[in-house]
Design a protein around this motif. Structure first.
Motif, PDB file in Angstrom:
ATOM      1  N   LYS A  47       0.817  -1.225   0.000  1.00  0.00           N
ATOM      2  CA  LYS A  47       0.000   0.000   0.000  1.00  0.00           C
ATOM      3  C   LYS A  47       0.849   1.274   0.000  1.00  0.00           C
ATOM      4  O   LYS A  47       0.589   2.194  -0.770  1.00  0.00           O
ATOM      5  CB  LYS A  47      -0.947   0.003   1.220  1.00  0.00           C
ATOM      6  CG  LYS A  47      -1.839  -1.230   1.303  1.00  0.00           C
ATOM      7  CD  LYS A  47      -2.768  -1.178   2.495  1.00  0.00           C
ATOM      8  CE  LYS A  47      -2.091  -1.062   3.849  1.00  0.00           C
ATOM      9  NZ  LYS A  47      -1.230  -2.213   4.221  1.00  0.00           N
ATOM     10  N   SER A  48       1.867   1.317   0.849  1.00  0.00           N
ATOM     11  CA  SER A  48       2.697   2.534   0.914  1.00  0.00           C
ATOM     12  C   SER A  48       3.544   2.693  -0.339  1.00  0.00           C
ATOM     13  O   SER A  48       3.746   3.811  -0.827  1.00  0.00           O
ATOM     14  CB  SER A  48       3.598   2.515   2.158  1.00  0.00           C
ATOM     15  OG  SER A  48       2.818   2.621   3.323  1.00  0.00           O
ATOM     16  N   THR A  49       4.013   1.576  -0.868  1.00  0.00           N
ATOM     17  CA  THR A  49       4.764   1.619  -2.128  1.00  0.00           C
ATOM     18  C   THR A  49       3.886   2.210  -3.227  1.00  0.00           C
ATOM     19  O   THR A  49       4.308   3.090  -3.984  1.00  0.00           O
ATOM     20  CB  THR A  49       5.230   0.195  -2.512  1.00  0.00           C
ATOM     21  OG1 THR A  49       6.078  -0.303  -1.474  1.00  0.00           O
ATOM     22  CG2 THR A  49       5.970   0.182  -3.829  1.00  0.00           C
ATOM     23  N   ALA A 168      -3.333   9.976   1.110  1.00  0.00           N
ATOM     24  CA  ALA A 168      -3.255   9.885   2.569  1.00  0.00           C
ATOM     25  C   ALA A 168      -2.895   8.456   2.965  1.00  0.00           C
ATOM     26  O   ALA A 168      -3.594   7.513   2.603  1.00  0.00           O
ATOM     27  CB  ALA A 168      -4.582  10.302   3.192  1.00  0.00           C
ATOM     28  N   ASP A 169      -1.779   8.306   3.673  1.00  0.00           N
ATOM     29  CA  ASP A 169      -1.316   6.974   4.088  1.00  0.00           C
ATOM     30  C   ASP A 169      -1.644   6.746   5.565  1.00  0.00           C
ATOM     31  O   ASP A 169      -0.947   7.263   6.436  1.00  0.00           O
ATOM     32  CB  ASP A 169       0.190   6.841   3.845  1.00  0.00           C
ATOM     33  CG  ASP A 169       0.655   5.381   3.885  1.00  0.00           C
ATOM     34  OD1 ASP A 169      -0.157   4.496   4.239  1.00  0.00           O
ATOM     35  OD2 ASP A 169       1.831   5.136   3.565  1.00  0.00           O
ATOM     36  N   GLU A 170      -2.706   6.015   5.823  1.00  0.00           N
ATOM     37  CA  GLU A 170      -3.172   5.742   7.186  1.00  0.00           C
ATOM     38  C   GLU A 170      -3.229   7.012   8.040  1.00  0.00           C
ATOM     39  O   GLU A 170      -2.629   7.075   9.109  1.00  0.00           O
ATOM     40  CB  GLU A 170      -2.281   4.677   7.836  1.00  0.00           C
ATOM     41  CG  GLU A 170      -2.239   3.408   6.989  1.00  0.00           C
ATOM     42  CD  GLU A 170      -1.660   2.214   7.740  1.00  0.00           C
ATOM     43  OE1 GLU A 170      -1.812   2.154   8.974  1.00  0.00           O
ATOM     44  OE2 GLU A 170      -1.070   1.350   7.076  1.00  0.00           O
ATOM     45  N   PRO A 171      -3.988   8.002   7.585  1.00  0.00           N
ATOM     46  CA  PRO A 171      -3.976   9.301   8.275  1.00  0.00           C
ATOM     47  C   PRO A 171      -4.615   9.261   9.659  1.00  0.00           C
ATOM     48  O   PRO A 171      -4.422  10.182  10.445  1.00  0.00           O
ATOM     49  CB  PRO A 171      -4.786  10.207   7.339  1.00  0.00           C
ATOM     50  CG  PRO A 171      -5.706   9.280   6.630  1.00  0.00           C
ATOM     51  CD  PRO A 171      -4.924   8.014   6.448  1.00  0.00           C
TER      52      PRO A 171
HETATM   53 MG    MG Z   1       2.342   1.192   4.775  1.00  0.00          MG
END
Ligand code: MG
Ligand code: ADP
Length: 226
Positions: A47-49, A168-171
Protein backbone atom coordinates in the motif's frame (compact mmCIF):
# COMPACT_ATOMS: atom_id res chain seq x y z
CA UNK A 1 -7.06 15.84 -21.22
CA UNK A 2 -8.12 13.45 -18.49
CA UNK A 3 -8.15 15.16 -15.08
CA UNK A 4 -7.16 13.40 -11.90
CA UNK A 5 -4.86 10.45 -11.39
CA UNK A 6 -4.36 7.56 -13.82
CA UNK A 7 -2.16 4.62 -12.98
CA UNK A 8 -1.58 2.08 -15.72
CA UNK A 9 -0.04 -1.30 -15.11
CA UNK A 10 2.59 -0.32 -12.59
CA UNK A 11 4.89 -2.91 -11.06
CA UNK A 12 7.55 -2.29 -8.46
CA UNK A 13 10.45 -4.61 -7.70
CA UNK A 14 12.76 -4.24 -4.74
CA UNK A 15 16.14 -5.96 -4.88
CA UNK A 16 17.60 -8.09 -7.67
CA UNK A 17 18.05 -11.67 -8.80
CA UNK A 18 17.11 -14.26 -6.20
CA UNK A 19 16.29 -11.47 -3.77
CA UNK A 20 13.87 -9.69 -6.06
CA UNK A 21 10.58 -8.90 -4.33
CA UNK A 22 7.50 -7.91 -6.30
CA UNK A 23 5.95 -5.20 -4.13
CA UNK A 24 3.42 -4.16 -6.80
CA UNK A 25 2.14 -6.43 -9.55
CA UNK A 26 0.57 -4.64 -12.55
CA UNK A 27 -1.57 -2.21 -10.59
CA UNK A 28 -4.05 -0.02 -12.50
CA UNK A 29 -6.50 2.53 -11.14
CA UNK A 30 -8.13 5.79 -12.20
CA UNK A 31 -9.30 8.38 -9.74
CA UNK A 32 -11.23 11.32 -11.14
CA UNK A 33 -11.85 14.80 -9.72
CA UNK A 34 -14.24 14.64 -6.75
CA UNK A 35 -13.59 10.94 -6.23
CA UNK A 36 -12.46 9.60 -2.84
CA UNK A 37 -11.00 6.09 -3.02
CA UNK A 38 -9.89 3.86 -0.13
CA UNK A 39 -7.23 1.15 -0.25
CA UNK A 40 -7.27 -1.52 2.46
CA UNK A 41 -5.06 -4.56 2.89
CA UNK A 42 -2.67 -6.29 5.25
CA UNK A 43 0.65 -4.92 6.38
CA UNK A 44 3.37 -5.51 3.78
CA UNK A 45 0.91 -5.86 0.88
CA UNK A 46 2.31 -2.85 -1.01
CA UNK A 47 0.00 0.00 0.00
CA UNK A 48 2.70 2.53 0.91
CA UNK A 49 4.76 1.62 -2.13
CA UNK A 50 1.69 2.22 -4.28
CA UNK A 51 0.95 5.59 -2.69
CA UNK A 52 4.59 6.70 -2.95
CA UNK A 53 4.60 5.94 -6.67
CA UNK A 54 1.23 7.68 -7.16
CA UNK A 55 2.70 10.73 -5.40
CA UNK A 56 5.95 10.84 -7.40
CA UNK A 57 8.06 10.04 -4.33
CA UNK A 58 9.20 6.75 -5.84
CA UNK A 59 9.62 5.52 -9.42
CA UNK A 60 7.77 2.45 -10.65
CA UNK A 61 9.82 -0.36 -12.23
CA UNK A 62 7.22 -0.66 -14.99
CA UNK A 63 4.05 1.10 -16.03
CA UNK A 64 2.89 4.67 -16.13
CA UNK A 65 1.50 7.31 -13.76
CA UNK A 66 -0.39 10.27 -15.19
CA UNK A 67 -1.42 13.36 -13.28
CA UNK A 68 -4.04 15.43 -15.12
CA UNK A 69 -3.20 13.61 -18.32
CA UNK A 70 0.56 14.18 -18.09
CA UNK A 71 2.86 11.22 -17.65
CA UNK A 72 5.27 11.61 -14.74
CA UNK A 73 7.14 8.40 -15.48
CA UNK A 74 10.06 9.96 -17.32
CA UNK A 75 10.47 13.35 -15.67
CA UNK A 76 13.74 14.73 -14.31
CA UNK A 77 14.23 15.03 -10.56
CA UNK A 78 13.54 18.73 -10.81
CA UNK A 79 10.30 18.26 -12.75
CA UNK A 80 9.18 15.57 -10.30
CA UNK A 81 9.68 17.85 -7.35
CA UNK A 82 7.59 20.48 -9.09
CA UNK A 83 4.77 17.92 -9.61
CA UNK A 84 4.98 16.95 -5.93
CA UNK A 85 4.84 20.56 -4.86
CA UNK A 86 2.06 21.76 -7.13
CA UNK A 87 -0.11 18.76 -7.91
CA UNK A 88 0.11 16.41 -4.93
CA UNK A 89 -0.97 16.83 -1.31
CA UNK A 90 0.46 14.12 0.94
CA UNK A 91 -0.92 13.26 4.38
CA UNK A 92 1.15 10.75 6.31
CA UNK A 93 0.44 8.54 9.29
CA UNK A 94 2.31 10.89 11.57
CA UNK A 95 2.05 14.59 10.96
CA UNK A 96 5.79 15.19 10.33
CA UNK A 97 5.57 18.82 11.40
CA UNK A 98 8.74 20.90 11.66
CA UNK A 99 9.37 21.28 15.43
CA UNK A 100 10.66 24.86 15.33
CA UNK A 101 7.88 26.35 13.14
CA UNK A 102 4.54 27.62 14.43
CA UNK A 103 1.30 26.36 12.90
CA UNK A 104 0.91 29.16 10.37
CA UNK A 105 4.53 28.83 9.24
CA UNK A 106 4.14 25.06 8.75
CA UNK A 107 1.85 25.96 5.84
CA UNK A 108 3.96 28.79 4.47
CA UNK A 109 7.45 27.28 4.70
CA UNK A 110 7.44 25.76 1.23
CA UNK A 111 6.22 29.01 -0.33
CA UNK A 112 8.93 30.81 1.59
CA UNK A 113 11.62 28.50 0.18
CA UNK A 114 10.28 29.14 -3.32
CA UNK A 115 10.39 32.93 -2.96
CA UNK A 116 8.09 35.48 -1.39
CA UNK A 117 4.95 34.76 0.61
CA UNK A 118 2.10 36.95 -0.62
CA UNK A 119 -0.76 38.38 1.41
CA UNK A 120 -3.06 36.02 -0.51
CA UNK A 121 -0.92 33.02 0.52
CA UNK A 122 -1.19 34.03 4.16
CA UNK A 123 -4.93 34.61 3.87
CA UNK A 124 -5.47 31.17 2.34
CA UNK A 125 -3.36 29.51 5.04
CA UNK A 126 -5.37 31.26 7.76
CA UNK A 127 -8.64 30.37 6.09
CA UNK A 128 -7.70 26.69 5.89
CA UNK A 129 -6.58 26.62 9.53
CA UNK A 130 -9.77 28.42 10.60
CA UNK A 131 -11.83 25.85 8.72
CA UNK A 132 -10.02 23.08 10.60
CA UNK A 133 -10.74 24.68 13.97
CA UNK A 134 -7.17 25.86 14.51
CA UNK A 135 -7.72 29.64 14.54
CA UNK A 136 -6.51 29.93 18.15
CA UNK A 137 -3.37 27.87 17.41
CA UNK A 138 -1.75 29.85 14.59
CA UNK A 139 1.25 30.83 16.73
CA UNK A 140 1.50 27.50 18.59
CA UNK A 141 4.40 25.11 18.12
CA UNK A 142 3.88 21.37 17.47
CA UNK A 143 4.97 20.29 20.96
CA UNK A 144 1.97 22.10 22.46
CA UNK A 145 -0.59 20.49 20.11
CA UNK A 146 -2.58 17.30 20.62
CA UNK A 147 -2.25 14.41 18.14
CA UNK A 148 -5.52 15.40 16.46
CA UNK A 149 -4.47 19.03 16.16
CA UNK A 150 -1.12 18.07 14.64
CA UNK A 151 -2.84 15.87 12.09
CA UNK A 152 -5.21 18.71 11.18
CA UNK A 153 -2.21 21.00 10.61
CA UNK A 154 -0.71 18.33 8.35
CA UNK A 155 -4.00 18.23 6.41
CA UNK A 156 -4.07 22.00 6.02
CA UNK A 157 -0.45 21.83 4.80
CA UNK A 158 -1.42 19.19 2.23
CA UNK A 159 -4.25 21.40 0.94
CA UNK A 160 -2.53 24.77 0.90
CA UNK A 161 -1.07 24.58 -2.61
CA UNK A 162 -4.48 23.53 -3.94
CA UNK A 163 -3.15 20.23 -5.33
CA UNK A 164 -5.37 18.23 -7.69
CA UNK A 165 -4.42 14.91 -6.08
CA UNK A 166 -4.59 14.07 -2.36
CA UNK A 167 -2.84 10.97 -1.05
CA UNK A 168 -3.25 9.88 2.57
CA UNK A 169 -1.32 6.97 4.09
CA UNK A 170 -3.17 5.74 7.19
CA UNK A 171 -3.98 9.30 8.27
CA UNK A 172 -6.08 8.15 11.24
CA UNK A 173 -3.71 5.50 12.62
CA UNK A 174 -2.60 7.59 15.59
CA UNK A 175 -6.03 9.06 16.43
CA UNK A 176 -9.01 8.07 18.60
CA UNK A 177 -12.32 7.32 16.87
CA UNK A 178 -13.78 10.82 17.17
CA UNK A 179 -10.65 12.51 15.81
CA UNK A 180 -10.32 9.86 13.13
CA UNK A 181 -13.84 10.61 11.87
CA UNK A 182 -13.08 14.32 11.88
CA UNK A 183 -9.95 13.83 9.82
CA UNK A 184 -11.66 11.63 7.23
CA UNK A 185 -14.61 14.02 7.05
CA UNK A 186 -12.24 16.90 6.38
CA UNK A 187 -10.55 15.04 3.57
CA UNK A 188 -13.92 14.02 2.10
CA UNK A 189 -15.15 17.61 2.28
CA UNK A 190 -12.08 18.92 0.45
CA UNK A 191 -12.42 16.20 -2.21
CA UNK A 192 -16.06 17.04 -2.88
CA UNK A 193 -16.00 20.83 -2.51
CA UNK A 194 -12.83 21.43 -4.54
CA UNK A 195 -12.96 18.41 -6.85
CA UNK A 196 -9.77 16.64 -5.79
CA UNK A 197 -8.81 13.10 -6.76
CA UNK A 198 -8.02 11.34 -3.48
CA UNK A 199 -6.68 7.98 -2.33
CA UNK A 200 -6.61 7.01 1.34
CA UNK A 201 -4.85 3.92 2.65
CA UNK A 202 -6.50 2.77 5.86
CA UNK A 203 -6.71 -0.17 8.24
CA UNK A 204 -9.88 1.20 9.71
CA UNK A 205 -13.07 -0.32 8.26
CA UNK A 206 -15.19 2.36 9.96
CA UNK A 207 -13.70 5.05 7.73
CA UNK A 208 -14.79 3.38 4.49
CA UNK A 209 -18.30 4.81 4.44
CA UNK A 210 -16.87 8.21 3.52
CA UNK A 211 -15.27 6.76 0.40
CA UNK A 212 -16.76 6.28 -3.06
CA UNK A 213 -14.88 3.08 -3.85
CA UNK A 214 -12.89 0.58 -1.83
CA UNK A 215 -9.94 -1.35 -3.25
CA UNK A 216 -8.10 -4.23 -1.63
CA UNK A 217 -4.34 -4.73 -1.86
CA UNK A 218 -2.95 -8.22 -1.39
CA UNK A 219 0.59 -9.30 -2.33
CA UNK A 220 0.96 -6.26 -4.56
CA UNK A 221 -2.27 -6.91 -6.48
CA UNK A 222 -4.99 -4.26 -6.33
CA UNK A 223 -8.63 -5.23 -6.82
CA UNK A 224 -11.96 -3.41 -6.49
CA UNK A 225 -14.10 -4.44 -3.51
CA UNK A 226 -17.20 -2.30 -4.00
MG1 MG B 1 2.34 1.19 4.77
N1 ADP C 1 12.72 0.30 0.29
C1 ADP C 1 12.41 -1.00 0.31
N2 ADP C 1 13.34 -1.94 0.01
C2 ADP C 1 13.03 -3.24 0.01
N3 ADP C 1 11.80 -3.74 0.29
C3 ADP C 1 10.84 -2.86 0.59
C4 ADP C 1 11.09 -1.45 0.62
N4 ADP C 1 9.92 -0.81 0.96
C5 ADP C 1 9.01 -1.78 1.13
N5 ADP C 1 9.54 -3.00 0.92
C6 ADP C 1 8.82 -4.29 0.95
O1 ADP C 1 7.77 -4.22 0.00
C7 ADP C 1 6.59 -4.83 0.50
C8 ADP C 1 5.47 -3.81 0.54
O2 ADP C 1 5.76 -2.83 1.52
P1 ADP C 1 4.81 -1.56 1.79
O3 ADP C 1 4.53 -0.92 0.50
O4 ADP C 1 5.44 -0.73 2.86
O5 ADP C 1 3.48 -2.28 2.34
P2 ADP C 1 2.31 -1.73 3.27
O6 ADP C 1 2.32 -0.23 3.22
O7 ADP C 1 1.07 -2.34 2.70
O8 ADP C 1 2.58 -2.26 4.65
C9 ADP C 1 6.96 -5.39 1.87
O9 ADP C 1 7.32 -6.74 1.72
C10 ADP C 1 8.14 -4.54 2.28
O10 ADP C 1 8.98 -5.25 3.17
Amino acid sequence: MTKGLQIQNISKYYGEGMNRLTALDRVSIEVGPGEFVAVVGPSGSGKSTFLSIAGALLQASEGEVKVNGNSISRLSARELSSVRLNEIGFIMQTSNLVPYLNVLDQLLVVKRMGGKVSTADKALARQLLDGLGLHSKLKSFPESLSGGEKQRVAIARAFVNNPSVILADEPTASLDTKRAYEVVNLIAHEVKSRQKAAIMVTHDERMLKHCDKVYHMEDGILSLVQ
